[in-house]
Design a protein around this motif. Structure first.
Motif, mmCIF file in Angstrom:
data_model
loop_
_atom_site.group_PDB
_atom_site.id
_atom_site.type_symbol
_atom_site.label_atom_id
_atom_site.label_comp_id
_atom_site.label_asym_id
_atom_site.label_seq_id
_atom_site.Cartn_x
_atom_site.Cartn_y
_atom_site.Cartn_z
ATOM 1 N N GLY A 284 0.962 -1.186 0.083
ATOM 2 C CA GLY A 284 0.061 -0.047 0.145
ATOM 3 C C GLY A 284 0.796 1.302 0.078
ATOM 4 O O GLY A 284 0.339 2.482 0.199
ATOM 5 N N ARG B 14 0.406 3.492 -3.591
ATOM 6 C CA ARG B 14 -0.657 4.189 -3.171
ATOM 7 C C ARG B 14 -0.851 5.405 -2.338
ATOM 8 O O ARG B 14 -1.294 6.413 -2.642
ATOM 9 C CB ARG B 14 -1.922 3.398 -3.078
ATOM 10 N N ASN C 129 3.031 -2.003 -18.039
ATOM 11 C CA ASN C 129 3.186 -1.934 -16.521
ATOM 12 C C ASN C 129 1.664 -1.593 -16.083
ATOM 13 O O ASN C 129 1.097 -0.822 -15.718
ATOM 14 C CB ASN C 129 3.999 -0.473 -16.367
HETATM 15 C C1 LIG Z 1 4.135 0.842 -9.187
HETATM 16 C C2 LIG Z 1 4.711 0.679 -7.796
HETATM 17 C C3 LIG Z 1 5.060 2.200 -7.458
HETATM 18 C C4 LIG Z 1 3.442 0.534 -6.981
HETATM 19 O O1 LIG Z 1 3.814 0.649 -5.564
HETATM 20 P P1 LIG Z 1 3.159 -0.520 -4.485
HETATM 21 O O2 LIG Z 1 3.731 -0.076 -3.196
HETATM 22 O O3 LIG Z 1 3.801 -1.876 -4.993
HETATM 23 O O4 LIG Z 1 1.940 -0.548 -4.593
HETATM 24 P P2 LIG Z 1 0.500 -0.695 -3.677
HETATM 25 O O5 LIG Z 1 1.101 -1.870 -2.566
HETATM 26 O O6 LIG Z 1 0.345 0.665 -3.134
HETATM 27 O O7 LIG Z 1 -0.408 -1.160 -4.217
HETATM 28 C C5 LIG Z 1 -1.003 -0.459 -5.519
HETATM 29 C C6 LIG Z 1 -2.323 -1.314 -6.217
HETATM 30 O O8 LIG Z 1 -1.495 -2.148 -7.093
HETATM 31 C C7 LIG Z 1 -1.727 -3.558 -6.669
HETATM 32 N N1 LIG Z 1 -0.723 -4.291 -6.723
HETATM 33 C C8 LIG Z 1 0.514 -3.910 -6.241
HETATM 34 N N2 LIG Z 1 1.582 -4.935 -6.609
HETATM 35 C C9 LIG Z 1 0.881 -5.665 -7.479
HETATM 36 C C10 LIG Z 1 1.440 -6.836 -8.120
HETATM 37 N N3 LIG Z 1 2.556 -7.291 -8.032
HETATM 38 N N4 LIG Z 1 0.405 -7.653 -8.982
HETATM 39 C C11 LIG Z 1 -0.877 -7.169 -9.302
HETATM 40 N N5 LIG Z 1 -1.461 -5.798 -8.442
HETATM 41 C C12 LIG Z 1 -0.447 -5.373 -7.719
HETATM 42 C C13 LIG Z 1 -2.525 -3.304 -5.408
HETATM 43 O O9 LIG Z 1 -3.236 -4.562 -5.099
HETATM 44 C C14 LIG Z 1 -3.123 -2.153 -5.166
HETATM 45 O O10 LIG Z 1 -4.362 -2.278 -5.673
HETATM 46 P P3 LIG Z 1 -5.536 -1.674 -4.788
HETATM 47 O O11 LIG Z 1 -5.183 -0.389 -4.106
HETATM 48 O O12 LIG Z 1 -6.642 -1.398 -5.886
HETATM 49 O O13 LIG Z 1 -5.839 -2.955 -3.816
HETATM 50 C C15 LIG Z 1 5.675 -0.583 -7.237
HETATM 51 O O14 LIG Z 1 5.159 -1.573 -7.705
HETATM 52 C C16 LIG Z 1 7.001 0.029 -8.158
HETATM 53 O O15 LIG Z 1 7.965 0.410 -7.706
HETATM 54 N N6 LIG Z 1 6.996 -0.727 -9.402
HETATM 55 C C17 LIG Z 1 8.179 -0.777 -10.207
HETATM 56 C C18 LIG Z 1 8.537 0.821 -10.722
HETATM 57 C C19 LIG Z 1 7.433 1.342 -11.400
HETATM 58 O O16 LIG Z 1 6.827 0.779 -12.260
HETATM 59 N N7 LIG Z 1 6.998 2.620 -11.275
HETATM 60 C C20 LIG Z 1 5.893 3.418 -12.017
HETATM 61 C C21 LIG Z 1 6.261 3.694 -13.319
HETATM 62 S S1 LIG Z 1 7.086 5.240 -13.442
#
Ligand SMILES: CC(C)(COP(=O)(O)OP(=O)(O)OC[C@H]1O[C@@H](n2cnc3c(N)ncnc32)[C@H](O)[C@@H]1OP(=O)(O)O)[C@@H](O)C(=O)NCCC(=O)NCCS
Length: 150
Positions: free
Chosen positions: A88, A91, A119
């Motif tokens: 979380g 978000r 993505n």
């Molecule tokens: C994209 C990113 C910033 C999201 O951060 P996070 O802390 O992992 O995400 P959260 O835990 O806040 O979850 C956000 C939503 O994504 C969903 N989610 C998170 N990881 C997931 C996964 N591996 N598969 C499916 N859904 C996922 C969650 O269920 C949540 O949905 P909800 O709020 O509707 O329940 C993180 O995954 C990340 O750093 N990714 C790599 C870098 C990137 O892609 N950056 C963004 C592009 S610039």
């Protein structure tokens, strides 16, 4: 959950450079944090923030203090460290940033963010926060999304 966005400073800049996405995410988020810190030293409008959960560093983001020529304030990058994803924090950090931009950037009426087309986590997250696709066009490898602030 207490998430805060803190300045990147002499105390935490190195720890920020140690934040990493998962290996399989490098195709959607290829530039390391150290790259963004370096770019922010030369691109005046880039602001960098360290994302903390309580006292623990969990991620990093970049946003623009100044709008582009069309009045859009960009969020060029956000990442949560591989060890802390899915809790979380992403978000909560986005919500915190959007709130800060609304309150502190009086001219901020449009926030823009991009993500690679494959993505899906970023796509669903941004969509659920109100960022709509500007078009189906891929710009510099990314889908561009826009949030209009009333
Ligand atoms: C994209 C990113 C910033 C999201 O951060 P996070 O802390 O992992 O995400 P959260 O835990 O806040 O979850 C956000 C939503 O994504 C969903 N989610 C998170 N990881 C997931 C996964 N591996 N598969 C499916 N859904 C996922 C969650 O269920 C949540 O949905 P909800 O709020 O509707 O329940 C993180 O995954 C990340 O750093 N990714 C790599 C870098 C990137 O892609 N950056 C963004 C592009 S610039």
């Amino acid at each position: 959950m207490v998430i805060s966005l803190k300045p990147v400073s002499i105390e935490n800049w190195y720890a920020c450079t140690q934040l990493k996405v998962k290996t399989e995410q490098l195709d959607v988020f290829p530039a390391p944090v150290v790259y963004w810190i370096a770019e922010s030293k030369y691109v005046d409008e880039f602001e960098v923030r360290a994302i903390y959960s309580e006292e623990e560093l969990v991620g990093f983001l970049v946003f623009c203090l100044q709008p582009d020529k069309d009045g859009n304030h960009w969020i060029p990058a956000i990442m949560i460290d591989e060890k802390h994803q899915g809790k979380g924090y992403g978000r909560a950090a986005m919500e915190r940033l959007m709130e800060w931009m609304r309150l502190n950037l009086s001219a901020c009426k449009k926030i823009m963010i991009g993500h690679r087309p494959n993505n899906q986590v970023a796509e669903r997250l941004y969509e659920s926060l109100g960022f709509s696709k500007v078009s189906e066009e891929i710009v510099d490898g990314e889908i561009i999304r826009l949030l209009k602030i009333e």
